[in-house]
Design a protein around this motif. Structure first.
Motif, PDB file in Angstrom:
ATOM      1  N   SER A  33       1.161  -1.222  -0.169  1.00  0.00           N
ATOM      2  CA  SER A  33      -0.164  -0.124   0.197  1.00  0.00           C
ATOM      3  C   SER A  33       1.266   1.505   0.195  1.00  0.00           C
ATOM      4  O   SER A  33       0.653   2.246  -0.808  1.00  0.00           O
ATOM      5  N   THR A  34       1.852   1.381   0.651  1.00  0.00           N
ATOM      6  CA  THR A  34       2.741   2.599   1.104  1.00  0.00           C
ATOM      7  C   THR A  34       3.323   2.454  -1.074  1.00  0.00           C
ATOM      8  O   THR A  34       3.844   4.093  -0.796  1.00  0.00           O
ATOM      9  N   PHE A  35       4.042   1.197  -1.346  1.00  0.00           N
ATOM     10  CA  PHE A  35       4.903   1.296  -2.438  1.00  0.00           C
ATOM     11  C   PHE A  35       3.742   2.440  -3.587  1.00  0.00           C
ATOM     12  O   PHE A  35       4.031   2.798  -4.299  1.00  0.00           O
ATOM     13  N   VAL A  36       2.820   2.026  -3.077  1.00  0.00           N
ATOM     14  CA  VAL A  36       1.514   2.486  -4.398  1.00  0.00           C
ATOM     15  C   VAL A  36       1.908   3.178  -4.263  1.00  0.00           C
ATOM     16  O   VAL A  36       1.544   4.145  -5.245  1.00  0.00           O
ATOM     17  N   TYR A  37       1.101   4.049  -2.836  1.00  0.00           N
ATOM     18  CA  TYR A  37       1.393   6.049  -2.492  1.00  0.00           C
ATOM     19  C   TYR A  37       2.213   6.622  -3.629  1.00  0.00           C
ATOM     20  O   TYR A  37       2.348   7.216  -4.206  1.00  0.00           O
ATOM     21  N   GLU A  38       3.780   5.943  -3.066  1.00  0.00           N
ATOM     22  CA  GLU A  38       4.918   6.513  -3.587  1.00  0.00           C
ATOM     23  C   GLU A  38       5.439   6.294  -5.056  1.00  0.00           C
ATOM     24  O   GLU A  38       5.305   7.333  -5.555  1.00  0.00           O
ATOM     25  N   TYR A  39       4.414   5.864  -5.442  1.00  0.00           N
ATOM     26  CA  TYR A  39       4.464   5.462  -7.298  1.00  0.00           C
ATOM     27  C   TYR A  39       3.321   6.534  -7.754  1.00  0.00           C
ATOM     28  O   TYR A  39       3.813   6.979  -8.362  1.00  0.00           O
ATOM     29  N   ILE A  40       1.475   5.942  -7.180  1.00  0.00           N
ATOM     30  CA  ILE A  40       1.391   7.345  -8.119  1.00  0.00           C
ATOM     31  C   ILE A  40       1.865   9.026  -7.044  1.00  0.00           C
ATOM     32  O   ILE A  40       1.537  10.092  -8.460  1.00  0.00           O
ATOM     33  N   ALA A  41       2.440   9.315  -5.585  1.00  0.00           N
ATOM     34  CA  ALA A  41       2.934  10.488  -5.716  1.00  0.00           C
ATOM     35  C   ALA A  41       4.158  10.848  -6.140  1.00  0.00           C
ATOM     36  O   ALA A  41       4.767  12.122  -6.346  1.00  0.00           O
ATOM     37  N   HIS A  42       4.562  10.364  -6.790  1.00  0.00           N
ATOM     38  CA  HIS A  42       6.154  10.135  -7.384  1.00  0.00           C
ATOM     39  C   HIS A  42       5.469  10.601  -8.898  1.00  0.00           C
ATOM     40  O   HIS A  42       5.934  11.861  -9.817  1.00  0.00           O
ATOM     41  N   SER A  43       4.586  10.765  -9.714  1.00  0.00           N
ATOM     42  CA  SER A  43       4.894  10.688 -10.751  1.00  0.00           C
ATOM     43  C   SER A  43       3.414  11.924 -11.113  1.00  0.00           C
ATOM     44  O   SER A  43       3.358  12.427 -11.944  1.00  0.00           O
ATOM     45  N   HIS A  44       2.723  12.325  -9.735  1.00  0.00           N
ATOM     46  CA  HIS A  44       1.698  13.452  -9.738  1.00  0.00           C
ATOM     47  C   HIS A  44       2.589  14.854  -8.686  1.00  0.00           C
ATOM     48  O   HIS A  44       3.027  15.338  -9.410  1.00  0.00           O
ATOM     49  N   PHE A  45       2.333  14.315  -7.226  1.00  0.00           N
ATOM     50  CA  PHE A  45       3.027  15.118  -6.737  1.00  0.00           C
ATOM     51  C   PHE A  45       2.421  14.554  -5.038  1.00  0.00           C
ATOM     52  O   PHE A  45       1.308  13.699  -5.226  1.00  0.00           O
ATOM     53  N   HIS A  46       3.450  14.721  -4.040  1.00  0.00           N
ATOM     54  CA  HIS A  46       3.503  14.121  -2.947  1.00  0.00           C
ATOM     55  C   HIS A  46       2.237  14.388  -1.816  1.00  0.00           C
ATOM     56  O   HIS A  46       2.137  16.304  -2.370  1.00  0.00           O
ATOM     57  N   LEU A  47       1.722  14.246  -0.567  1.00  0.00           N
ATOM     58  CA  LEU A  47       0.709  14.865   0.563  1.00  0.00           C
ATOM     59  C   LEU A  47       1.890  14.931   1.233  1.00  0.00           C
ATOM     60  O   LEU A  47       1.505  16.058   1.614  1.00  0.00           O
ATOM     61  N   TRP A  48       2.440  14.062   1.906  1.00  0.00           N
ATOM     62  CA  TRP A  48       3.622  14.104   2.293  1.00  0.00           C
ATOM     63  C   TRP A  48       4.368  14.073   1.850  1.00  0.00           C
ATOM     64  O   TRP A  48       5.051  12.809   1.255  1.00  0.00           O
ATOM     65  N   GLY A  82      -8.385   4.726  -1.746  1.00  0.00           N
ATOM     66  CA  GLY A  82      -7.233   5.264  -2.628  1.00  0.00           C
ATOM     67  C   GLY A  82      -8.124   6.041  -3.213  1.00  0.00           C
ATOM     68  O   GLY A  82      -7.448   7.053  -3.986  1.00  0.00           O
ATOM     69  N   LEU A  83      -9.053   5.773  -3.991  1.00  0.00           N
ATOM     70  CA  LEU A  83      -9.904   6.643  -4.972  1.00  0.00           C
ATOM     71  C   LEU A  83     -10.624   7.315  -4.212  1.00  0.00           C
ATOM     72  O   LEU A  83     -10.663   8.411  -4.554  1.00  0.00           O
ATOM     73  N   LEU A  84     -11.006   7.761  -3.292  1.00  0.00           N
ATOM     74  CA  LEU A  84     -11.648   8.492  -2.211  1.00  0.00           C
ATOM     75  C   LEU A  84     -10.333   9.633  -1.961  1.00  0.00           C
ATOM     76  O   LEU A  84     -10.885  11.065  -3.190  1.00  0.00           O
ATOM     77  N   TYR A  85      -9.414   9.017  -1.920  1.00  0.00           N
ATOM     78  CA  TYR A  85      -7.760  10.014  -1.592  1.00  0.00           C
ATOM     79  C   TYR A  85      -7.261  10.842  -3.154  1.00  0.00           C
ATOM     80  O   TYR A  85      -7.210  11.890  -3.396  1.00  0.00           O
ATOM     81  N   LEU A  86      -8.098  10.142  -3.987  1.00  0.00           N
ATOM     82  CA  LEU A  86      -7.191  10.553  -5.020  1.00  0.00           C
ATOM     83  C   LEU A  86      -8.045  11.320  -5.777  1.00  0.00           C
ATOM     84  O   LEU A  86      -7.842  12.437  -6.445  1.00  0.00           O
ATOM     85  N   SER A  87      -9.770  11.217  -5.440  1.00  0.00           N
ATOM     86  CA  SER A  87     -10.734  12.567  -5.848  1.00  0.00           C
ATOM     87  C   SER A  87     -10.363  13.667  -5.090  1.00  0.00           C
ATOM     88  O   SER A  87     -10.689  14.720  -4.729  1.00  0.00           O
ATOM     89  N   VAL A  88     -10.626  13.014  -3.162  1.00  0.00           N
ATOM     90  CA  VAL A  88     -10.057  14.701  -2.262  1.00  0.00           C
ATOM     91  C   VAL A  88      -8.765  15.331  -3.066  1.00  0.00           C
ATOM     92  O   VAL A  88      -8.900  16.567  -2.938  1.00  0.00           O
ATOM     93  N   PHE A  89      -8.030  14.705  -3.180  1.00  0.00           N
ATOM     94  CA  PHE A  89      -6.693  15.758  -4.225  1.00  0.00           C
ATOM     95  C   PHE A  89      -6.492  15.610  -5.216  1.00  0.00           C
ATOM     96  O   PHE A  89      -4.709  16.180  -4.929  1.00  0.00           O
ATOM     97  N   HIS A  90      -7.365  15.585  -5.251  1.00  0.00           N
ATOM     98  CA  HIS A  90      -7.115  16.044  -7.367  1.00  0.00           C
ATOM     99  C   HIS A  90      -6.121  15.684  -8.148  1.00  0.00           C
ATOM    100  O   HIS A  90      -5.821  16.386  -9.410  1.00  0.00           O
ATOM    101  N   TYR A  91      -5.615  14.406  -7.476  1.00  0.00           N
ATOM    102  CA  TYR A  91      -5.379  13.368  -8.739  1.00  0.00           C
ATOM    103  C   TYR A  91      -6.105  12.497  -9.908  1.00  0.00           C
ATOM    104  O   TYR A  91      -5.138  12.649 -10.852  1.00  0.00           O
ATOM    105  N   ILE A  92      -7.204  12.396  -9.548  1.00  0.00           N
ATOM    106  CA  ILE A  92      -8.352  12.540 -10.998  1.00  0.00           C
ATOM    107  C   ILE A  92      -9.411  13.015 -10.423  1.00  0.00           C
ATOM    108  O   ILE A  92      -9.537  14.140 -10.336  1.00  0.00           O
TER     109      ILE A  92
END
Length: 164
Positions: A35-50, A154-164
């Motif tokens: 789960s943490t690695f997935v966050y890192e992958y998504i954040a690396h290609s878009h932007f980090h929240l932390w 995950g989809l909820l967080y992606l939506s709230v923080f405008h990844y999608i």
């Protein structure tokens, strides 16, 4: 700080972990790391929240490895190894783990080892942590349900923080 947390979690795992049954907890240890690695992958290609801040001794990549391969899986191991049976003790157990995790994050942030970006705050972290521990337990008992809910969260967080 990260090395200290890693050493502390390993030491507590040696002392308090249910090593006779470690294989029972291993899938959930992998779940939190993945789960943490997935966050890192998504954040690396878009932007980090932390994100962590490099130190004089460790690069950011090394810090992520310490968290993803030591701290997070052994936190899950400790959490599941000592999970209580009685309902009221379970509620207190979740509360104690959540508070300890948030205190650790506050200390890490105060010492400059962690930064928040793009709208993330300690309150988002607190919300995340109070759902993380029940999700670890759910994964331990009902893996498919936990995976499905993880995707929804995950989809909820992606939506709230405008990844999608």
């Amino acid at each position: 700080m990260h090395i200290f947390y890693g050493a502390l979690v390993l030491l507590l795992s040696v002392i308090k972990g249910d090593w006779k049954n470690w294989e029972k907890y291993y899938p959930s240890m992998l779940y939190i790391s993945l789960s943490t690695f997935v966050y890192e992958y998504i954040a690396h290609s878009h932007f980090h929240l932390w994100d962590f801040q490099k130190t004089n001794f460790l690069s950011i990549m090394n810090i992520h490895f310490i968290h993803n391969l030591v701290i997070n899986p052994f936190v899950a191991f400790l959490f599941l190894s000592n999970y209580p049976k009685k309902r009221m003790k379970k509620i207190l157990y979740y509360a104690v783990w959540s508070v300890l995790f948030i205190i650790g994050e506050v200390i890490c942030r105060q010492t400059g080892g962690l930064i928040y970006s793009n709208g993330w705050t300690i309150w988002w972290s607190a919300l995340f942590v109070i759902t993380m521990f029940p999700m670890i337990r759910l994964h331990h008992t009902r893996k498919l349900t936990a995976l499905f809910l993880s995707i929804l969260f995950g989809l909820l967080y992606l939506s709230v923080f405008h990844y999608i």
